[in-house]
Design an enzyme around this catalytic site. Structure first.
Site, PDB file in Angstrom:
ATOM      1  N   VAL A 103       0.840  -1.205   0.000  1.00 21.95           N
ATOM      2  CA  VAL A 103       0.000   0.000   0.000  1.00 21.95           C
ATOM      3  C   VAL A 103       0.873   1.253   0.000  1.00 21.95           C
ATOM      4  CG1 VAL A 103      -1.927  -1.158   1.167  1.00 21.95           C
ATOM      5  CG2 VAL A 103      -0.167  -0.024   2.555  1.00 21.95           C
ATOM      6  N   HIS A 152      -4.382  -4.330  -2.144  1.00 23.21           N
ATOM      7  CA  HIS A 152      -4.740  -3.922  -0.785  1.00 23.21           C
ATOM      8  C   HIS A 152      -4.885  -2.414  -0.628  1.00 23.21           C
ATOM      9  CE1 HIS A 152      -3.081  -8.033   0.817  1.00 23.21           C
ATOM     10  NE2 HIS A 152      -4.233  -8.141   0.184  1.00 23.21           N
ATOM     11  N   CYS A 201     -14.765  14.383   6.437  1.00 16.97           N
ATOM     12  CA  CYS A 201     -14.969  14.632   5.009  1.00 16.97           C
ATOM     13  C   CYS A 201     -15.368  16.092   4.754  1.00 16.97           C
ATOM     14  CB  CYS A 201     -16.084  13.695   4.523  1.00 16.97           C
ATOM     15  SG  CYS A 201     -16.561  13.945   2.818  1.00 16.97           S
ATOM     16  N   ASP A 223      14.004 -15.597   2.313  1.00 18.21           N
ATOM     17  CA  ASP A 223      13.760 -16.777   3.143  1.00 18.21           C
ATOM     18  C   ASP A 223      12.865 -17.769   2.415  1.00 18.21           C
ATOM     19  OD1 ASP A 223      15.100 -16.390   5.649  1.00 18.21           O
ATOM     20  OD2 ASP A 223      13.760 -14.687   5.935  1.00 18.21           O
TER      21      ASP A 223
HETATM   22  P1  OAD Z   1       5.116 -10.351   5.051  1.00 14.82           P
HETATM   23  O1  OAD Z   1       5.707  -9.478   6.110  1.00 14.82           O
HETATM   24  O2  OAD Z   1       4.163 -11.394   5.485  1.00 14.82           O
HETATM   25  O3  OAD Z   1       6.288 -11.095   4.262  1.00 14.82           O
HETATM   26  C1  OAD Z   1       7.392 -10.391   3.755  1.00 14.82           C
HETATM   27  C2  OAD Z   1       8.254 -11.379   2.997  1.00 14.82           C
HETATM   28  O4  OAD Z   1       9.329 -10.673   2.407  1.00 14.82           O
HETATM   29  C3  OAD Z   1       8.884 -12.473   3.879  1.00 14.82           C
HETATM   30  O5  OAD Z   1       8.678 -13.745   3.267  1.00 14.82           O
HETATM   31  C4  OAD Z   1      10.377 -12.124   3.891  1.00 14.82           C
HETATM   32  O6  OAD Z   1      11.194 -13.275   3.930  1.00 14.82           O
HETATM   33  C5  OAD Z   1      10.533 -11.406   2.575  1.00 14.82           C
HETATM   34  N1  OAD Z   1      11.623 -10.411   2.495  1.00 14.82           N
HETATM   35  C6  OAD Z   1      12.061  -9.559   3.457  1.00 14.82           C
HETATM   36  N2  OAD Z   1      13.026  -8.754   2.990  1.00 14.82           N
HETATM   37  C7  OAD Z   1      13.211  -9.095   1.682  1.00 14.82           C
HETATM   38  C8  OAD Z   1      14.052  -8.624   0.624  1.00 14.82           C
HETATM   39  N3  OAD Z   1      14.916  -7.619   0.806  1.00 14.82           N
HETATM   40  N4  OAD Z   1      13.964  -9.220  -0.585  1.00 14.82           N
HETATM   41  C9  OAD Z   1      13.096 -10.243  -0.801  1.00 14.82           C
HETATM   42  N5  OAD Z   1      12.279 -10.731   0.158  1.00 14.82           N
HETATM   43  C10 OAD Z   1      12.316 -10.168   1.365  1.00 14.82           C
HETATM   44  O7  OAD Z   1       4.482  -9.375   3.949  1.00 14.82           O
HETATM   45  P2  OAD Z   1       3.413  -9.726   2.837  1.00 14.82           P
HETATM   46  O8  OAD Z   1       3.536 -11.112   2.344  1.00 14.82           O
HETATM   47  O9  OAD Z   1       3.459  -8.634   1.834  1.00 14.82           O
HETATM   48  O10 OAD Z   1      -2.258  -7.197   4.333  1.00 14.82           O
HETATM   49  O11 OAD Z   1       2.071  -9.603   3.640  1.00 14.82           O
HETATM   50  C11 OAD Z   1       0.850  -9.802   2.965  1.00 14.82           C
HETATM   51  C12 OAD Z   1      -0.231  -9.009   3.609  1.00 14.82           C
HETATM   52  O12 OAD Z   1      -0.272  -9.325   5.008  1.00 14.82           O
HETATM   53  C13 OAD Z   1      -0.006  -7.511   3.601  1.00 14.82           C
HETATM   54  O13 OAD Z   1      -0.393  -6.895   2.368  1.00 14.82           O
HETATM   55  C14 OAD Z   1      -0.877  -7.062   4.725  1.00 14.82           C
HETATM   56  C15 OAD Z   1      -0.480  -8.099   5.752  1.00 14.82           C
HETATM   57  O14 OAD Z   1      -1.390  -8.364   6.746  1.00 14.82           O
HETATM   58  C16 OAD Z   1      -3.181  -6.339   4.825  1.00 14.82           C
HETATM   59  O15 OAD Z   1      -2.906  -5.447   5.609  1.00 14.82           O
HETATM   60  C17 OAD Z   1      -4.556  -6.591   4.297  1.00 14.82           C
END
Ligand code: OAD
Length: 257
Positions: free
Chosen positions: A109, A125, A154, A222
């Protein structure tokens, strides 16, 4: 599934898949913005560490305690003021120029893909910098993070404003998941970058693409729940792996003498 360091010949294999594809799809998550200084959600120092998502990221939490919810999102807006897109975001802009067709889908976001120059990003999202009225749906995109002493209202109808993000239990923005599913269904390569692949419906897109014949390539520092089923796991920071991969695609795309 093979987990490799970015410099291996597996990069060339993936670059070849990409160069031959009619449509390449890329799904990103919080990890791609980690190298821009934006916190991810899960793991140590993640935004959900020591916090229950249902306390700040649900419609019920906002109804119960809008001040706390706004404090959480104001802090996230503040973190974005100094954040700039990193090499991973820019590599995806270049990739879109190199391939026949490209669709970027993000769970983030933070708006950093668009700031880098990516066009037509499906933001599943929402966008944390949008203020949206809970009453009349008026909305505007705010830059920075204006100090707010009281809850924002608003200008049209005085309804309470909320951030333009998707909370748990809410529908995704109209048309977003349909467009993402269409891209997943039609692509030959699906890159899954910096996401734990735990949140639906975003997480299902990779397996849907794979079922339809696409190669699924995970780029992550990871292992995740996706790693064992992905065709390839390129392990490393996306700010390094993506530029290396795109350099490989560029070489393959250059006209031969
Ligand atoms: P996460 O915090 O769950 O996962 C982040 C991922 O990025 C992990 O698997 C890390 O290993 C990886 N990571 C960290 N640093 C990195 C780097 N430099 N290069 C590559 N990978 C790296 O975040 P999301 O999967 O995006 O939703 O989370 C999904 C959703 O969960 C978000 O959009 C949010 C959250 O709750 C809502 O708020 C609706």
């Amino acid at each position: 599934m093979a987990a490799v360091e970015p410099s291996s010949e597996m990069l060339n294999t993936v670059a070849t898949w990409i160069a031959r594809a009619d449509l390449v799809c890329c799904m990103t998550g919080a990890g791609i913005s980690a190298e821009s200084g934006i916190a991810t959600f899960r793991g140590p120092d993640g935004l959900w560490e020591g916090r229950r998502p249902e306390d700040v990221a649900t419609p019920e939490a906002f109804q119960r305690d809008p001040e706390s919810v706004w404090r959480f999102y104001q802090a996230r807006r503040k973190a974005l003021i100094s954040a700039r897109p990193n090499a991973g975001h820019f590599a995806l802009v270049r990739l879109a120029e190199l391939v026949a067709d490209f669709q970027l889908i993000t769970q983030n976001v933070d708006g950093l893909h668009r700031e880098a120059g990516s066009r037509e990003v499906i933001e599943l999202h929402g966008d944390v910098r949008i203020d949206r009225c809970t009453n009349c749906q008026w909305e505007t995109r705010v830059e920075g993070a204006a100090e707010r002493s009281a809850l924002p209202h608003c200008p049209e109808c005085d309804g309470l404003l909320r951030p333009g993000v998707v909370w748990f239990g809410e529908m995704l923005p109209p048309g977003a998941i349909e467009a993402a599913q269409l891209a997943a269904e039609n692509c030959q390569v699906m890159l899954v970058v910096g996401t734990s692949s735990l949140v639906q419906p975003a997480a299902a897109l990779a397996s849907w693409a794979q079922t339809q014949g696409a190669k699924v390539v995970e780029i992550n520092t990871d292992s995740t729940v996706l790693s064992s089923s992905a065709d390839v796991h390129l392990r490393g920071p996306s700010g390094e792996v993506l530029p290396a991969l795109v350099a490989g695609v560029r070489i393959l795309s250059e006209p031969r003498p």
